[in-house]
Design a protein around this motif. Structure first.
Motif, mmCIF file in Angstrom:
data_model
loop_
_atom_site.group_PDB
_atom_site.id
_atom_site.type_symbol
_atom_site.label_atom_id
_atom_site.label_comp_id
_atom_site.label_asym_id
_atom_site.label_seq_id
_atom_site.Cartn_x
_atom_site.Cartn_y
_atom_site.Cartn_z
ATOM 1 N N ALA A 53 0.850 -1.191 0.000
ATOM 2 C CA ALA A 53 0.000 0.000 0.000
ATOM 3 C C ALA A 53 0.885 1.240 0.000
ATOM 4 N N ARG A 54 0.393 2.303 -0.573
ATOM 5 C CA ARG A 54 1.148 3.547 -0.637
ATOM 6 C C ARG A 54 0.284 4.715 -0.154
ATOM 7 N N THR A 55 0.921 5.699 0.471
ATOM 8 C CA THR A 55 0.235 6.908 0.907
ATOM 9 C C THR A 55 0.363 7.948 -0.200
ATOM 10 N N VAL A 56 -0.712 8.170 -0.927
ATOM 11 C CA VAL A 56 -0.702 9.034 -2.112
ATOM 12 C C VAL A 56 -1.023 10.473 -1.713
ATOM 13 N N PRO A 57 -0.180 11.446 -2.086
ATOM 14 C CA PRO A 57 -0.483 12.855 -1.788
ATOM 15 C C PRO A 57 -1.828 13.248 -2.389
ATOM 16 N N ASP A 58 -2.698 13.805 -1.563
ATOM 17 C CA ASP A 58 -4.064 14.116 -1.990
ATOM 18 C C ASP A 58 -4.216 15.621 -2.184
ATOM 19 N N ARG A 59 -3.658 16.100 -3.297
ATOM 20 C CA ARG A 59 -3.805 17.526 -3.616
ATOM 21 C C ARG A 59 -3.844 17.691 -5.127
ATOM 22 N N GLY A 61 -3.318 18.672 -8.812
ATOM 23 C CA GLY A 61 -2.184 19.208 -9.559
ATOM 24 C C GLY A 61 -0.886 18.472 -9.345
ATOM 25 N N LEU A 62 -0.818 17.578 -8.346
ATOM 26 C CA LEU A 62 0.415 16.847 -8.106
ATOM 27 C C LEU A 62 0.501 15.623 -9.020
ATOM 28 N N VAL A 63 1.659 15.455 -9.630
ATOM 29 C CA VAL A 63 1.929 14.294 -10.479
ATOM 30 C C VAL A 63 2.893 13.395 -9.711
ATOM 31 N N VAL A 64 2.473 12.155 -9.457
ATOM 32 C CA VAL A 64 3.308 11.237 -8.679
ATOM 33 C C VAL A 64 3.947 10.195 -9.594
ATOM 34 N N VAL A 102 9.416 -2.960 -6.741
ATOM 35 C CA VAL A 102 7.998 -3.272 -6.912
ATOM 36 C C VAL A 102 7.625 -2.937 -8.353
ATOM 37 N N HIS A 103 6.911 -3.842 -9.022
ATOM 38 C CA HIS A 103 6.619 -3.659 -10.436
ATOM 39 C C HIS A 103 5.161 -3.324 -10.747
ATOM 40 N N VAL A 104 4.365 -3.084 -9.727
ATOM 41 C CA VAL A 104 2.999 -2.613 -9.944
ATOM 42 C C VAL A 104 3.056 -1.134 -10.310
ATOM 43 N N ASN A 105 2.389 -0.762 -11.382
ATOM 44 C CA ASN A 105 2.394 0.625 -11.854
ATOM 45 C C ASN A 105 1.128 1.356 -11.417
ATOM 46 N N ARG A 106 1.290 2.649 -11.121
ATOM 47 C CA ARG A 106 0.189 3.457 -10.602
ATOM 48 C C ARG A 106 -0.012 4.707 -11.454
ATOM 49 N N MET A 107 -1.264 5.157 -11.504
ATOM 50 C CA MET A 107 -1.595 6.339 -12.286
ATOM 51 C C MET A 107 -0.946 7.582 -11.660
ATOM 52 N N PRO A 108 -0.220 8.375 -12.469
ATOM 53 C CA PRO A 108 0.495 9.525 -11.901
ATOM 54 C C PRO A 108 -0.406 10.684 -11.487
ATOM 55 N N ILE A 109 -1.625 10.750 -12.034
ATOM 56 C CA ILE A 109 -2.539 11.839 -11.690
ATOM 57 C C ILE A 109 -3.952 11.418 -12.067
ATOM 58 N N ALA A 208 6.498 4.610 -6.306
ATOM 59 C CA ALA A 208 5.228 4.720 -7.018
ATOM 60 C C ALA A 208 4.121 5.224 -6.102
ATOM 61 N N GLY A 209 3.383 6.201 -6.584
ATOM 62 C CA GLY A 209 2.258 6.734 -5.828
ATOM 63 C C GLY A 209 2.622 7.737 -4.767
ATOM 64 N N GLU A 210 3.918 7.926 -4.494
ATOM 65 C CA GLU A 210 4.319 8.816 -3.404
ATOM 66 C C GLU A 210 5.271 9.927 -3.843
ATOM 67 N N THR A 211 6.297 9.583 -4.618
ATOM 68 C CA THR A 211 7.267 10.593 -5.046
ATOM 69 C C THR A 211 6.611 11.560 -6.033
ATOM 70 N N ILE A 212 6.734 12.850 -5.777
ATOM 71 C CA ILE A 212 6.127 13.865 -6.642
ATOM 72 C C ILE A 212 7.064 14.171 -7.805
ATOM 73 N N LEU A 213 6.580 13.928 -9.029
ATOM 74 C CA LEU A 213 7.370 14.211 -10.224
ATOM 75 C C LEU A 213 7.215 15.648 -10.687
ATOM 76 N N ALA A 214 6.031 16.227 -10.475
ATOM 77 C CA ALA A 214 5.760 17.591 -10.946
ATOM 78 C C ALA A 214 4.549 18.138 -10.216
#
Length: 228
Positions: A53-59, A61-64, A102-109, A208-214
């Motif tokens: 499980a990942r803690t996804v930033p909930d704001r 405009g953030l691209v993870v 981990v090889h599961v991919n997550r939607m960036p936004i 995945a799901g946590e690091t902010i790319l943009a």
């Protein structure tokens, strides 16, 4: 939170784990030391398919990051032609996954899938720049709430020969939602909207799901990394 190595196993992994376990049992019948090697291989297979499980930033405009791994490239590039997004370069972030990530991919936004496109190709090392152009890939063109578009591209690698994508055209996905998986070492490219600066640097580790790319709402310039 439980450690990553105790994470649940993704359903895509159970058939492979079962095969590894059967082979390990057969090897043990032939010669016990081989059985132990088979057991280690089975444990590695289970580890590969972990799905923490990942803690996804909930704001807005953030691209993870869509993948765990190393930020391999941060540079302008033209999206895959099969997506029909034009021939002008966009900011691109490439994340390389090794066999221990981990090889599961997550939607960036949060976005709607406007198009999916599969392209057969070669199987060069996914860490090479030419992998984006020549390797087998599955590309998603996604539309954001404000009408802007991005692309997410799953790229096969030297060992990874199977791309799984569950997202379909018309699907509305949330930030950090699971959309696919690549087996056994690969790469994911994210093409940002024009004018959006990446907020990661080459050589940085991404989760995945946590690091902010943009940040689509910020005017911060591109970041540079310093190795210390």
């Amino acid at each position: 939170m439980r450690p990553s190595y105790l994470a649940p196993i993704h359903r895509e992994g159970w058939p492979f784990i079962a095969v590894f376990a059967l082979v390990a049992a057969g090897l043990a019948l032939l010669w016990q030391p081989l059985g132990w090697l088979g057991l280690l291989a089975t444990a590695w297979c289970a580890y590969f398919f972990r799905d923490p499980a990942r803690t996804v930033p909930d704001r807005e405009g953030l691209v993870v990051s869509p993948a765990d791994g190393l930020v391999q490239l941060v540079e302008p590039a033209v999206p895959p032609p099969e997506l029909g997004m034009g021939e002008l370069p966009r900011p691109r972030v490439s994340i390389f996954m090794n066999v221990l990530d981990v090889h599961v991919n997550r939607m960036p936004i949060a976005a709607v899938v406007a198009r999916t496109a599969y392209r057969k190709g070669k199987f060069f090392d996914a860490s090479l720049d030419k992998a984006s152009l020549e390797n087998e890939r599955l590309a998603l063109r996604i539309t954001l709430g404000d009408g802007r578009e991005m692309a997410v591209v799953q790229i096969a690698g030297l060992v990874a020969r199977r791309i799984k994508c569950w997202a379909k055209q018309g699907d509305r996905l949330a930030t950090g939602e699971r959309f696919g998986l690549i087996r056994f070492g690969s790469r994911v490219d994210v093409y940002l909207p024009d004018g959006v600066a990446p907020l990661v640097a080459e050589g940085q580790r991404a989760i995945a799901g946590e690091t902010i790319l943009a940040d689509l709402t910020a005017a911060e310039p591109p970041r540079r990394g310093v190795l210390r």
